[in-house]
Design a protein around this motif. Structure first.
Motif, PDB file in Angstrom:
ATOM      1  N   GLY A 299       0.896  -1.341  -0.019  1.00  0.00           N
ATOM      2  CA  GLY A 299       0.030   0.152   0.057  1.00  0.00           C
ATOM      3  C   GLY A 299       0.898   1.187  -0.165  1.00  0.00           C
ATOM      4  N   ARG A 300       0.290   2.334  -0.090  1.00  0.00           N
ATOM      5  CA  ARG A 300       0.854   3.589  -0.097  1.00  0.00           C
ATOM      6  C   ARG A 300       1.691   3.775   0.845  1.00  0.00           C
ATOM      7  N   ALA A 301       0.974   3.607   2.195  1.00  0.00           N
ATOM      8  CA  ALA A 301       1.838   3.956   3.423  1.00  0.00           C
ATOM      9  C   ALA A 301       3.121   3.122   3.626  1.00  0.00           C
ATOM     10  N   THR A 302       3.141   1.722   3.074  1.00  0.00           N
ATOM     11  CA  THR A 302       4.164   0.969   3.007  1.00  0.00           C
ATOM     12  C   THR A 302       5.126   1.661   2.407  1.00  0.00           C
ATOM     13  N   LEU A 303       4.886   1.797   1.130  1.00  0.00           N
ATOM     14  CA  LEU A 303       5.819   2.160  -0.149  1.00  0.00           C
ATOM     15  C   LEU A 303       6.495   3.708   0.520  1.00  0.00           C
ATOM     16  N   GLU A 304       5.647   4.653   0.874  1.00  0.00           N
ATOM     17  CA  GLU A 304       6.175   5.694   1.399  1.00  0.00           C
ATOM     18  C   GLU A 304       7.115   5.575   2.698  1.00  0.00           C
ATOM     19  N   THR A 305       6.958   4.757   3.791  1.00  0.00           N
ATOM     20  CA  THR A 305       7.905   4.537   4.815  1.00  0.00           C
ATOM     21  C   THR A 305       8.970   3.803   4.151  1.00  0.00           C
ATOM     22  N   LEU A 306       8.906   3.078   3.197  1.00  0.00           N
ATOM     23  CA  LEU A 306       9.957   2.011   2.731  1.00  0.00           C
ATOM     24  C   LEU A 306      11.029   3.178   1.755  1.00  0.00           C
ATOM     25  N   ALA A 307      10.327   3.949   1.150  1.00  0.00           N
ATOM     26  CA  ALA A 307      11.125   5.244   0.495  1.00  0.00           C
ATOM     27  C   ALA A 307      11.807   6.204   1.419  1.00  0.00           C
ATOM     28  N   ILE A 308      11.095   6.373   2.579  1.00  0.00           N
ATOM     29  CA  ILE A 308      11.985   7.350   3.504  1.00  0.00           C
ATOM     30  C   ILE A 308      13.130   6.592   3.904  1.00  0.00           C
ATOM     31  N   ILE A 309      12.907   5.242   4.565  1.00  0.00           N
ATOM     32  CA  ILE A 309      14.065   4.678   4.976  1.00  0.00           C
ATOM     33  C   ILE A 309      15.202   4.200   4.239  1.00  0.00           C
ATOM     34  N   ALA A 310      14.835   3.886   2.768  1.00  0.00           N
ATOM     35  CA  ALA A 310      15.830   3.972   1.897  1.00  0.00           C
ATOM     36  C   ALA A 310      16.537   5.128   1.420  1.00  0.00           C
ATOM     37  N   TYR A 311      15.880   6.179   1.617  1.00  0.00           N
ATOM     38  CA  TYR A 311      16.840   7.407   1.196  1.00  0.00           C
ATOM     39  C   TYR A 311      17.374   8.168   2.507  1.00  0.00           C
ATOM     40  N   ARG A 312      16.897   7.777   3.597  1.00  0.00           N
ATOM     41  CA  ARG A 312      17.511   8.399   4.790  1.00  0.00           C
ATOM     42  C   ARG A 312      18.229   7.562   5.891  1.00  0.00           C
ATOM     43  N   GLN A 313      18.363   6.235   5.203  1.00  0.00           N
ATOM     44  CA  GLN A 313      18.841   5.316   6.287  1.00  0.00           C
ATOM     45  C   GLN A 313      20.363   5.728   6.931  1.00  0.00           C
ATOM     46  N   PRO A 314      20.567   5.279   7.933  1.00  0.00           N
ATOM     47  CA  PRO A 314      20.061   4.492   9.143  1.00  0.00           C
ATOM     48  C   PRO A 314      18.960   5.858   9.732  1.00  0.00           C
ATOM     49  N   ILE A 315      17.581   5.271  10.063  1.00  0.00           N
ATOM     50  CA  ILE A 315      16.697   6.245  10.482  1.00  0.00           C
ATOM     51  C   ILE A 315      15.915   5.514  11.590  1.00  0.00           C
ATOM     52  N   THR A 316      15.360   6.441  12.793  1.00  0.00           N
ATOM     53  CA  THR A 316      14.677   5.723  13.785  1.00  0.00           C
ATOM     54  C   THR A 316      13.116   6.016  13.333  1.00  0.00           C
ATOM     55  N   LYS A 317      12.209   5.140  14.085  1.00  0.00           N
ATOM     56  CA  LYS A 317      11.024   5.189  13.866  1.00  0.00           C
ATOM     57  C   LYS A 317      10.204   6.575  13.933  1.00  0.00           C
ATOM     58  N   ALA A 318      10.594   7.280  15.046  1.00  0.00           N
ATOM     59  CA  ALA A 318      10.368   8.618  15.495  1.00  0.00           C
ATOM     60  C   ALA A 318      10.541   9.521  14.414  1.00  0.00           C
TER      61      ALA A 318
END
Length: 194
Positions: free
Chosen positions: A89-108
């Motif tokens: 879904g959109r929420a999953t893809l958005e979250t995955l994109a944020i992690i991919a581009y900003r890693q390492p990143i916290t949940k907060a």
């Protein structure tokens, strides 16, 4: 060992492997074959598979090499396997994109970017092995830092993270229309939990 023997062994190893094989791993398995020899044979195999309109391709992905279905045959393979691919879904893809581009990143940090709670999405991505906890941040509470996995690279057909599209390239990508009968993964997970 003869070049054709090494080539035959490489084909067999790539065929039975459940993921990409690195040149290093292949040289460990095939005694007497050097990295340069293996790279040369892999390149030759790739050219042969492309030139002869074969049903498989040799793809460099996630730091290694893997045999994959030729794109022209994808519909036939889907029909044969009978299953629908897992959708995100959109929420999953958005979250995955944020992690991919900003890693390492916290949940907060992800939640501050998205503006919503991402507990369920993080759990889904961890279960699918698309992300993993790579470390803990040195702040009070020591939250996990998340990053992508080799499975993420495989899923999106990337050799490494440098192949992620730039922001300019993402603006130029036209996404296909989403069918109204597709249920987002998050709703499916919530329904199963109830």
């Amino acid at each position: 060992m003869e070049r054709e023997d090494v080539k035959s062994i490489l084909e067999s190893l790539l065929f039975v492997a459940d993921g990409p094989l690195t040149v290093q791993r292949l040289t460990e398995v095939i005694d007497g074959a050097g990295k340069d020899d293996i790279r040369s044979i892999l390149e030759e195999m790739d050219n042969e598979l492309q030139d002869n309109r074969r049903g498989i391709r040799l793809v460099e992905v996630a730091g290694g090499y893997q045999l994959r279905t030729a794109k022209a045959n994808a519909d036939w393979v889907k029909k044969f396997l009978g299953g629908r691919p897992a959708r995100m879904g959109r929420a999953t893809l958005e979250t995955l994109a944020i992690i991919a581009y900003r890693q390492p990143i916290t949940k907060a940090e992800i939640e501050s970017i998205r503006g919503v709670d991402v507990d369920g999405v993080i759990t889904t991505l961890l279960e699918r092995n698309l992300i993993r906890a790579v470390a803990r941040k040195d702040v009070p509470g020591r939250p996990f830092l998340y990053g992508t996995t080799a499975e993420f690279l495989q899923l999106f057909n990337l050799k490494d993270l440098t192949e992620l599209p730039t922001l300019k390239e993402t603006d130029e990508i036209s996404l296909p229309e989403i069918s109204r009968d597709v249920i987002p993964l998050e709703q499916t997970v919530e329904a199963e939990a109830q």
